[in-house]
Design a protein around this motif. Structure first.
Motif, PDB file in Angstrom:
ATOM      1  N   LEU A 189       0.809  -1.220   0.000  1.00  0.00           N
ATOM      2  CA  LEU A 189       0.000   0.000   0.000  1.00  0.00           C
ATOM      3  C   LEU A 189       0.841   1.268   0.000  1.00  0.00           C
ATOM      4  N   GLY A 190       2.153   1.103   0.154  1.00  0.00           N
ATOM      5  CA  GLY A 190       3.006   2.282   0.245  1.00  0.00           C
ATOM      6  C   GLY A 190       2.826   3.022   1.562  1.00  0.00           C
ATOM      7  N   ALA A 191       2.350   2.318   2.594  1.00  0.00           N
ATOM      8  CA  ALA A 191       2.080   2.938   3.893  1.00  0.00           C
ATOM      9  C   ALA A 191       3.352   2.964   4.729  1.00  0.00           C
ATOM     10  N   VAL A 192       4.321   3.754   4.279  1.00  0.00           N
ATOM     11  CA  VAL A 192       5.632   3.761   4.923  1.00  0.00           C
ATOM     12  C   VAL A 192       5.565   4.324   6.341  1.00  0.00           C
ATOM     13  N   ASP A 193       4.652   5.262   6.626  1.00  0.00           N
ATOM     14  CA  ASP A 193       4.555   5.823   7.976  1.00  0.00           C
ATOM     15  C   ASP A 193       4.146   4.760   8.990  1.00  0.00           C
ATOM     16  N   ILE A 194       3.175   3.920   8.607  1.00  0.00           N
ATOM     17  CA  ILE A 194       2.775   2.829   9.497  1.00  0.00           C
ATOM     18  C   ILE A 194       3.909   1.815   9.616  1.00  0.00           C
ATOM     19  N   GLY A 195       4.613   1.589   8.511  1.00  0.00           N
ATOM     20  CA  GLY A 195       5.767   0.690   8.538  1.00  0.00           C
ATOM     21  C   GLY A 195       6.847   1.193   9.492  1.00  0.00           C
ATOM     22  N   ARG A 196       7.078   2.497   9.490  1.00  0.00           N
ATOM     23  CA  ARG A 196       8.080   3.066  10.405  1.00  0.00           C
ATOM     24  C   ARG A 196       7.618   2.928  11.861  1.00  0.00           C
ATOM     25  N   TRP A 197       6.321   3.125  12.078  1.00  0.00           N
ATOM     26  CA  TRP A 197       5.796   2.954  13.431  1.00  0.00           C
ATOM     27  C   TRP A 197       5.985   1.499  13.886  1.00  0.00           C
ATOM     28  N   ALA A 198       5.697   0.561  12.988  1.00  0.00           N
ATOM     29  CA  ALA A 198       5.881  -0.858  13.324  1.00  0.00           C
ATOM     30  C   ALA A 198       7.349  -1.154  13.624  1.00  0.00           C
ATOM     31  N   HIS A 199       8.246  -0.512  12.887  1.00  0.00           N
ATOM     32  CA  HIS A 199       9.684  -0.686  13.117  1.00  0.00           C
ATOM     33  C   HIS A 199      10.057  -0.175  14.509  1.00  0.00           C
ATOM     34  N   SER A 200       9.538   1.000  14.874  1.00  0.00           N
ATOM     35  CA  SER A 200       9.816   1.569  16.195  1.00  0.00           C
ATOM     36  C   SER A 200       9.309   0.648  17.302  1.00  0.00           C
ATOM     37  N   TYR A 201       8.118   0.100  17.090  1.00  0.00           N
ATOM     38  CA  TYR A 201       7.552  -0.834  18.073  1.00  0.00           C
ATOM     39  C   TYR A 201       8.437  -2.076  18.189  1.00  0.00           C
ATOM     40  N   ALA A 202       8.868  -2.601  17.044  1.00  0.00           N
ATOM     41  CA  ALA A 202       9.718  -3.799  17.041  1.00  0.00           C
ATOM     42  C   ALA A 202      11.007  -3.542  17.811  1.00  0.00           C
ATOM     43  N   ASP A 203      11.599  -2.365  17.615  1.00  0.00           N
ATOM     44  CA  ASP A 203      12.829  -2.020  18.338  1.00  0.00           C
ATOM     45  C   ASP A 203      12.576  -1.970  19.843  1.00  0.00           C
ATOM     46  N   SER A 204      11.443  -1.389  20.237  1.00  0.00           N
ATOM     47  CA  SER A 204      11.154  -1.219  21.666  1.00  0.00           C
ATOM     48  C   SER A 204      10.903  -2.550  22.363  1.00  0.00           C
ATOM     49  N   LYS A 205      10.434  -3.550  21.620  1.00  0.00           N
ATOM     50  CA  LYS A 205      10.120  -4.859  22.196  1.00  0.00           C
ATOM     51  C   LYS A 205      11.181  -5.917  21.907  1.00  0.00           C
ATOM     52  N   GLY A 206      12.250  -5.501  21.234  1.00  0.00           N
ATOM     53  CA  GLY A 206      13.305  -6.459  20.897  1.00  0.00           C
ATOM     54  C   GLY A 206      12.948  -7.402  19.775  1.00  0.00           C
ATOM     55  N   LEU A 207      11.880  -7.091  19.030  1.00  0.00           N
ATOM     56  CA  LEU A 207      11.429  -7.978  17.949  1.00  0.00           C
ATOM     57  C   LEU A 207      12.220  -7.787  16.663  1.00  0.00           C
ATOM     58  N   SER A 208      12.960  -6.673  16.568  1.00  0.00           N
ATOM     59  CA  SER A 208      13.768  -6.433  15.370  1.00  0.00           C
ATOM     60  C   SER A 208      14.862  -7.480  15.209  1.00  0.00           C
ATOM     61  N   LYS A 209      15.200  -8.156  16.323  1.00  0.00           N
ATOM     62  CA  LYS A 209      16.246  -9.181  16.267  1.00  0.00           C
ATOM     63  C   LYS A 209      15.751 -10.464  15.602  1.00  0.00           C
ATOM     64  N   VAL A 210      14.427 -10.602  15.500  1.00  0.00           N
ATOM     65  CA  VAL A 210      13.864 -11.789  14.821  1.00  0.00           C
ATOM     66  C   VAL A 210      14.129 -11.646  13.323  1.00  0.00           C
ATOM     67  N   ILE A 211      14.741 -12.656  12.723  1.00  0.00           N
ATOM     68  CA  ILE A 211      15.168 -12.566  11.320  1.00  0.00           C
ATOM     69  C   ILE A 211      13.994 -12.262  10.397  1.00  0.00           C
ATOM     70  N   ALA A 212      12.854 -12.915  10.626  1.00  0.00           N
ATOM     71  CA  ALA A 212      11.696 -12.709   9.741  1.00  0.00           C
ATOM     72  C   ALA A 212      11.206 -11.266   9.808  1.00  0.00           C
ATOM     73  N   VAL A 213      11.268 -10.657  10.996  1.00  0.00           N
ATOM     74  CA  VAL A 213      10.869  -9.256  11.137  1.00  0.00           C
ATOM     75  C   VAL A 213      11.844  -8.359  10.397  1.00  0.00           C
ATOM     76  N   GLY A 214      13.140  -8.608  10.567  1.00  0.00           N
ATOM     77  CA  GLY A 214      14.152  -7.829   9.850  1.00  0.00           C
ATOM     78  C   GLY A 214      13.982  -7.922   8.346  1.00  0.00           C
ATOM     79  N   ASN A 215      13.722  -9.140   7.858  1.00  0.00           N
ATOM     80  CA  ASN A 215      13.509  -9.324   6.416  1.00  0.00           C
ATOM     81  C   ASN A 215      12.300  -8.531   5.925  1.00  0.00           C
ATOM     82  N   SER A 216      11.222  -8.559   6.719  1.00  0.00           N
ATOM     83  CA  SER A 216      10.006  -7.830   6.331  1.00  0.00           C
ATOM     84  C   SER A 216      10.239  -6.326   6.330  1.00  0.00           C
ATOM     85  N   LEU A 217      11.041  -5.843   7.275  1.00  0.00           N
ATOM     86  CA  LEU A 217      11.363  -4.418   7.318  1.00  0.00           C
ATOM     87  C   LEU A 217      12.172  -4.001   6.092  1.00  0.00           C
TER      88      LEU A 217
END
Length: 488
Positions: free
Chosen positions: A252-280
């Motif tokens: 959808l090109g919803a990069v703002d929501i994507g950035r918010w999801a990235h910030s949330y992932a960082d705050s919860k330590g989910l960015s370390k999950v490979i599948a999350v990193g790949n999706s980002l």
């Protein structure tokens, strides 16, 4: 049984709970035979299940066949073990063998047996099993009720699945998810969503399942709305939630929501999950933010082949081909083997960088150096590479040498290249093939007509228009869509 044998049996049963390597199982089986415990149905029941978890059912089957007096417990363990292995016909044969021994099924037999029927999508045998369940009065058992819903869902019998669902006195989240998924897979997303709304208690898995069904059925906006609702209710998002919603943001090109999801992932330590990193990486690249995509990629402590592919493909999509080729070489230097997707990405990089010779070398290296068999998509990449970079006739010759039948997409890529390069002769050949494959597609006629018009071949333009009338093909009107996307 002597006290020492009893102690050995208890010890082996304890070991079977924690030992999941094949070497350990072989050692445990050797001790079973050494201590003459091969008659213990309880011990063997645990052993065959351990074999199933390691995908060693052939070995478990041999052990079972060597058992002289298997009881219902061991048979049930075999049913469960086979149900974990995907579509297999052995459970149906095992049921007949059990009856021949005079052993009658109990309530623990039918759930795994129905799971095997689901795996096989065997509606006839499954209905026979269902009839037995009714005859014996086992339909009130929760596990059997869930298995029946799953069976009818897997066979696409949603009316039967709904009937079983309605008969259940207590519905766990798993059975709600099954019925929701069944309707969505059948193309009735509206009914699936109605069941979702009717759930007494929705778990994160339930929300994730519904978002997955929306996204996989082309309802991205609805998936995003559900994500917002989930967040507003204060539910804790998990890594699966992010892996589901980030591709939706990308499409959808919803990069703002994507950035918010990235910030949330960082705050919860989910960015370390490979599948999350790949999706980002994929989300940022498809939204045109390559700097953020590269930062995510560079920060990854561990990368899978998908990580490399996502970054290479992202560079190709954004026209930075040489950087993508450099990354491809870096990937190989780290010992990661390229796969089919890797070559789609790196060939795309060559296309955007205008590297015809390098692209040809990489295409040839697929089979010669990496044992990756080119598919239709790879041939399409080569046609695109040659055509976009002025080698239209070479692209046409390449198509004629292909070992597999060219698709409409490949001829379409050549026709588009002909328009860019102004080659009306090759365009005529490509359009003829396209029209044979897609006589209803007005775009092919219009594109060829425009190519002839630019070349001043007005007689050919007239012939195209006559051909369209003869085939009752009309030019499709243009459409545009404007979407407004807010943050959650």
């Amino acid at each position: 049984m002597s006290r020492s044998c009893g102690e050995v049996e208890r010890q082996l049963r304890f070991l079977l709970h924690g030992r999941r390597s094949w070497d350990h199982l072989i050692q445990i089986h050797a001790r079973i035979l050494r201590h003459d415990l091969h008659w213990s149905n309880l011990l063997l029941a645990q052993f065959v299940l351990a074999c199933a978890f390691l995908r060693k059912m052939a070995y478990a089957s041999v052990v079972f066949l060597q058992t002289q007096n298997p009881n219902i417990l061991l048979f049930n363990s075999m049913f469960k073990a086979y149900s974990l292995m995907g579509p297999r016909k052995e459970p149906l044969q095992l049921l007949s063998s059990m009856r021949n021994r005079g052993i009658w099924p109990d309530q623990y037999t039918y759930a795994p047996l129905l799971k095997s029927c689901s795996n096989l999508r065997d509606i006839v045998f499954g209905r026979r099993v269902h009839a037995e369940v009714l005859t014996l009065g086992f339909e009130c058992h929760s596990s059997i009720g869930i298995a029946l819903v799953e069976f009818y869902v897997s066979c696409g019998k949603m009316e039967d699945a709904t009937r079983m669902f309605d008969l259940m006195s207590h519905r766990e989240p798993i059975v709600w998810n099954l019925i929701i998924r069944g309707f969505c897979k059948a193309g009735d997303v509206k009914t699936g969503f109605r069941f979702f709304q009717g759930m007494d208690k929705r778990t994160v898995v339930s929300w994730n399942s519904m978002m997955t069904e929306f996204s996989q059925s082309g309802h991205d906006h609805e998936a995003l709305d559900l994500f917002r609702e989930m967040w507003n209710k204060g539910l804790e998002l998990d890594d699966a939630t992010l892996v589901i919603i980030l591709p939706v943001c990308a499409r959808l090109g919803a990069v703002d929501i994507g950035r918010w999801a990235h910030s949330y992932a960082d705050s919860k330590g989910l960015s370390k999950v490979i599948a999350v990193g790949n999706s980002l990486i994929d989300m940022y690249a498809k939204c045109g933010d390559l700097d953020s995509a590269r930062k995510v990629f560079d920060k990854m402590a561990e990368r899978s082949i998908v990580s490399w592919n996502s970054m290479i493909t992202g560079l190709a999509l954004n026209g930075i081909g040489e950087a993508g080729i450099d990354l491809f070489e870096e990937m190989k230097s780290t010992g990661v083997k390229p796969n089919e997707v890797t070559f789609l990405g790196v060939l795309g990089c060559c296309t955007h960088a205008g590297l015809v010779k390098r692209g040809s070398e990489l295409f040839n290296s697929m089979t010669e150096d990496h044992q990756v068999e080119p598919k239709l998509e790879h041939y399409g990449c080569m046609v695109d590479l040659l055509g976009r970079n002025g080698c239209v006739k070479e692209a046409y010759d390449f198509i004629k040498r292909m070992p597999i039948l060219p698709s409409a997409a490949i001829w379409g890529a050549l026709l588009s290249a002909c328009k860019i390069q102004g080659d009306s002769d090759v365009a005529g050949c490509a359009a003829k093939e396209l029209i044979d494959l897609e006589p209803w597609n007005s775009g092919n006629y219009v594109l060829l007509s425009n190519i002839y018009a630019e070349a001043g071949r007005w007689d050919d333009v007239k012939k195209i228009r006559i051909l369209m009338r003869e085939k009752c093909v009309s030019k499709a009107p243009g459409e545009s869509v404007i979407g407004l996307i807010d943050k959650p």
